[in-house]
Every structure is written in C-alpha cells, then in structure tokens.
Motif scaffolding. Structure first.
Motif, mmCIF file in Angstrom:
data_model
loop_
_atom_site.group_PDB
_atom_site.id
_atom_site.type_symbol
_atom_site.label_atom_id
_atom_site.label_comp_id
_atom_site.label_asym_id
_atom_site.label_seq_id
_atom_site.Cartn_x
_atom_site.Cartn_y
_atom_site.Cartn_z
ATOM 1 N N PHE A 5 0.854 -1.170 0.000
ATOM 2 C CA PHE A 5 0.000 0.000 0.000
ATOM 3 C C PHE A 5 0.900 1.233 0.000
ATOM 4 O O PHE A 5 2.108 1.144 0.259
ATOM 5 N N ASP A 172 -3.936 2.424 -3.488
ATOM 6 C CA ASP A 172 -4.388 1.396 -2.548
ATOM 7 C C ASP A 172 -5.579 0.589 -3.034
ATOM 8 O O ASP A 172 -5.904 -0.445 -2.447
ATOM 9 N N LYS A 193 2.127 -1.976 -6.386
ATOM 10 C CA LYS A 193 1.096 -1.475 -5.492
ATOM 11 C C LYS A 193 -0.222 -2.198 -5.779
ATOM 12 O O LYS A 193 -0.460 -2.682 -6.896
#
Length: 514
Positions: A5, A172, A193
């Motif tokens: 994240f 995220d 990510k």
C-alpha cells in the motif's frame, strides 16, 4: 514478491534513511535512471528521439526530473513540463530540479493558454511520454489543471511510461475517481502497489515492471506486508514433487457435485479439470435425470446418479443422503458448478456443506445458496474455499458490484475474516484471501478468459490439487495453474479461446511447475 500500500512504501522509504543511512536522493537517482532506461526500451532506444516529460510537485516529480536528465545523457531531446511549484519541492526533488536548471534545461510551466498550446505542439512531435505528475499519495478527484493534462496525454496517442503509478490511479485500490493516464508501461518503484492490479488501475497500468531502486531487500520482504504476488517460482515451491510409488488413491479421490437441466457442460468441465490437474480418481455426482448425458460424455470420470425426484436438480432427503454418502469416500469435494438456484437446491447445498467432513470447495450456485444465510456459512464445521466472480461475491454480501470494487481487497479481507472462508476471487486480477488477512495476487491470466465455463475449470483445478498438496495453499497453486493454462490458450486462440482450451492445457501448465 510482496505488494504494498502507499503507506507501506512511505514507511519503507523512511527506514531506508533511518536504518541504512541511504539518502532519498540516492533512491530518486536510481528511479530516474531506471525510468529513462525503460522509457527508451519501450520505443527502441533514446538516441535522437523526442520525449515529453511531465513532473509534478512531489517525489514523483523528482523522479521525473532525474529521468529527464538521464534521457538527455542517452542522446534524447527532452521537453519538460512542471505542474508544481519549485519552492515547495522536497529536498531531493529540488536537487533534481536544480540540476536540470544548471544544465540549461527549460522547465516549462502550464499557466497561460500559450503554455498549453506549446504542450500540444510538443506532444504532436513526441516519440514518447513520461508521466511523473502524481504519485502514490494521490486520492480522489483530480484538480482541473491536472485533469486537463491527463486528457491531453491520453489524446496524444503516444507511448506512455508511467513512474510508479499512472497519474489518477489510487495506489491502494486501483480506483480512478475522475480520469487516469493510460500507460503502456508502468515502472513500480520498490514494490508493485495494490492499485496496479485491481479495478481500473489494472487497465491504466499497461505492462507492469518492478525495480527495487536500491532499497535493501529485507525492507521489501517484511512480514508486515500481507499481500504477495503468485509467481511461477512461488507456485512451484508450494507444489510437492510426486513420488514414484504413488497410486490413484494417494493422488486424490475427488467428488464433484454439479449440473442441472441445461447446465451439463459446467459439470463436465469441473470434473475433467480435477483430473487434468492430476487427481487420481474423480467421481461426478449429478441429478439422475442428467446421468445418461454425462455418462456418455465422460470417459475417465466416474459418473454417479443422485436421486432428483425427476426435477433434474439436486434437492430432497434422498438427494442429500446419497451425496453425503459419496462424500464420505472422498478426500475433497467440489459443489456448485451449474447446479441451479432453485429453493430446494439452495437448501440441499446448505445442509450438505454443514454435514460434509472432507475439505470443501464451493463455486457459483453453491455460493449463491448462502446469500441471506451468511451465519450458516460462518458456522460450517470447516473453512471452505469459495471461488466467486465479482457479481457472485457482491450478491453474497448483499452489495452491488460497484460498491465492492471501490476497495476490493479490504472488502474481501473483511468477508474472509467475518465468514471464516477462503476466497479465490475472480476479477481483473484473481486474488486469494484468507481469514487471517493474507492475500495473494495472480501474475497470470488474460482478457480472453472472460468466457463461459472458465470458472468451472478453476474450481475443478483447485479441488483436484487438494489431496496432492494437503495444504491450505492449494488455491494459490490452482489459481496460478489455471491462469497459466489460460495464457497458453490465449497464445493459440486469442480472445476466441473457450473454457475447453484452458482445460486441455492444464497439464502443460502443471508440467511447467514440476
């Protein structure tokens, strides 16, 4: 490889300086150099090529400044546009900005109409674009100037290299609140990510590249990172080597309960997938009205009729009694492909799941049986494996698909914990989520696999591995093998592939893991 994240990477970046004494400037220099190299490789070299580089006001902009310098040193002509304010740059980004100034590079701002006209001319004659406008901290709607810039980049139709994450993608979640740069390649810095792999972010990312940019490996492999990629290497380590003295019984006696009127194909695909992935014996229990069709269709699978009172679907006391008796002889059970959603079938599924002792995989209509019965799912005597697509997952939770996609990983983690189930959740990137919060993202699969029956093959693949592995990690290997078989099928058939193509290539995918 772990997945991070945005906050994870901020913590890691801080530890690089605090624990290892490496300055942020060193990582930024590495990021810029690797970005320049990959941007050049994207179009076959930098010499005499024109790159339009966009730098924002954060560290992503500093990476872009460094990339511009390296591209120039490689012989490229660079047009550099800056959307931030020099006096508000961090120390490392300011150093990269000042180095370009010292080289005599013109750093253009986007303030007046004339600036925007100049931008459009630069894009028209560009060979490639480098996107360093927004980084992993971006969230929500884009400001109007940035939104306008993203529109110009996408309209230009030139190859785009994004630094860390395409501007406009939330790191995220993969959510795009308004608009995002459509990159051909994205260079993830340190770690990939979550937003690269899910939702609209997966579409915007293009080809995902990853570089550690010099961050010590221990920081990138920390146990506090609860997300990982499922790679060929990791799947191969989980799959045990088959002993020479095995026999069909030790490779797994698998029961598949599947099919209803009009849905015989799902039953056949799931049962054959279990065999193709190496199970020793597969028994397919089907409503007795379907028995003649499937008994004629399948050769290696043992087809057994289950009483159905002439309805052509599972349901009733005799049906349940027969199914539970078959399950007593099985090492693992799959229920759900093509069984239908009648009231009696839903009740049959819930009673069967509560009574079966063997490890259980539930797919499709079996998952639907627990909609509005989530307490019954949590109260099962074991932790089942559920293999829903996004629509089935949303329906199970009583939500709409859009709400689930807003933060898919968080939602899946909550569901796995609250309902004590493992979810192999089929989306842009299939993820496997466990009740303890561990999550695994596949690195294989393609858009051609959006075809009827592919999910039945996945469910059969997972259950077919359960006796061979005897491990809670079975869904991880199953998801990888299924996706890899799909990639092999895509190489042959493109978007015209069908589920049977995936089925046929499961042995090839399995062999690669050996």
């Amino acid at each position: 490889m772990k997945i991070s994240f945005a906050e994870d990477m901020r913590r890691i970046d801080a530890s690089v300086a605090e624990t290892y004494g490496l300055p942020a400037l060193a990582l930024m220099e590495n990021a810029g150099r690797r970005t320049a190299e990959e941007a050049a490789a994207m179009i076959g070299g930098a010499e005499d090529k024109v790159f339009v580089v966009f730098a924002g006001g954060g560290n992503n902009g500093g990476d872009a400044f460094a990339a511009a310098r390296h591209l120039m040193n490689m012989g490229a002509r660079v047009k550099l546009f800056f959307t931030g304010e020099a006096e508000r740059l961090g120390a490392a980004a300011r150093a990269m900005h000042d180095a370009l100034r010292a080289m005599g590079v013109e750093i253009r701002l986007l303030v007046s109409d004339r600036d925007w006209d100049r931008l459009r001319v630069s894009l028209r004659f560009a060979d490639a674009i480098v996107d360093g406008v927004l980084g992993t901290g971006a969230h929500g709607e884009l400001r109007k100037p940035v939104l306008r810039l993203v529109e110009e980049i996408n309209t230009a139709g030139k190859p785009v290299m994004a630094i860390d994450i395409p501007s406009g993608v939330e790191a995220d979640t993969g959510r795009v609140a308004s608009l995002a740069v459509h990159a051909n390649r994205t260079l993830a810095l340190g770690l990939p990510k979550v937003g690269h792999l899910l939702g609209q972010g997966a579409n915007a990312t293009g080809e995902l590249l990853v570089d550690d940019i010099g961050i010590p490996h221990d920081l990138l492999a920390g146990e506090e990172l609860r997300q990982s990629l499922i790679t060929r290497e990791s799947a191969a380590k989980l799959l045990p080597m088959r002993r020479r003295d095995v026999h069909k019984g030790s490779c797994g006696r698998i029961l598949v309960l599947a099919g209803s009127l009009g849905m015989t194909g799902a039953a056949a695909l799931a049962a054959e997938a279990a065999l193709r992935i190496g199970a020793g014996v597969v028994t397919l229990g089907v409503p007795e009205k379907l028995y003649p069709v499937l008994a004629a269709k399948l050769t290696e699978v043992m087809v057994v009729p289950v009483p159905d009172e002439g309805a052509g679907c599972f349901g009733g006391a005799k049906s349940l009694e027969t199914a539970l008796a078959l399950a007593e002889k099985a090492d693992a059970v799959l229920i759900g492909p093509g069984i239908g959603r009648t009231v009696q079938t839903g009740e049959f599924v819930r009673l069967f799941a509560a009574g079966v002792k063997a490890p259980l995989v539930m797919d499709a209509d079996a998952i639907a049986a627990f909609q509005n019965h989530l307490d019954a799912l949590r109260d099962l005597p074991q932790v089942p494996i559920l293999t829903p697509h996004l629509g089935e997952f949303a329906c199970l939770l009583g939500k709409d698909v859009e709400a689930v996609q807003e933060d898919l990983l968080h939602t899946a983690r909550d569901a796995a914990r609250e309902h004590q189930a493992v979810f192999a959740l089929k989306s842009a990137c299939t993820i496997v989520v466990y009740p303890d919060g561990d999550a695994f993202f596949t690195t294989v699969g393609n858009a051609g696999m959006a075809t009827a029956g592919a999910g039945d093959v996945l469910a059969g693949t997972i259950v077919g591995l359960m006796r061979q592995m005897e491990s809670g990690m079975t869904p991880i290997v199953g998801v990888y093998a299924h996706g890899r078989a799909g990639d092999l099928a895509y190489a042959q058939n493109g978007n015209g592939l069908v589920a049977g193509d995936i089925l046929k290539l499961l042995p090839e995918a399995l062999k690669e893991l050996g």
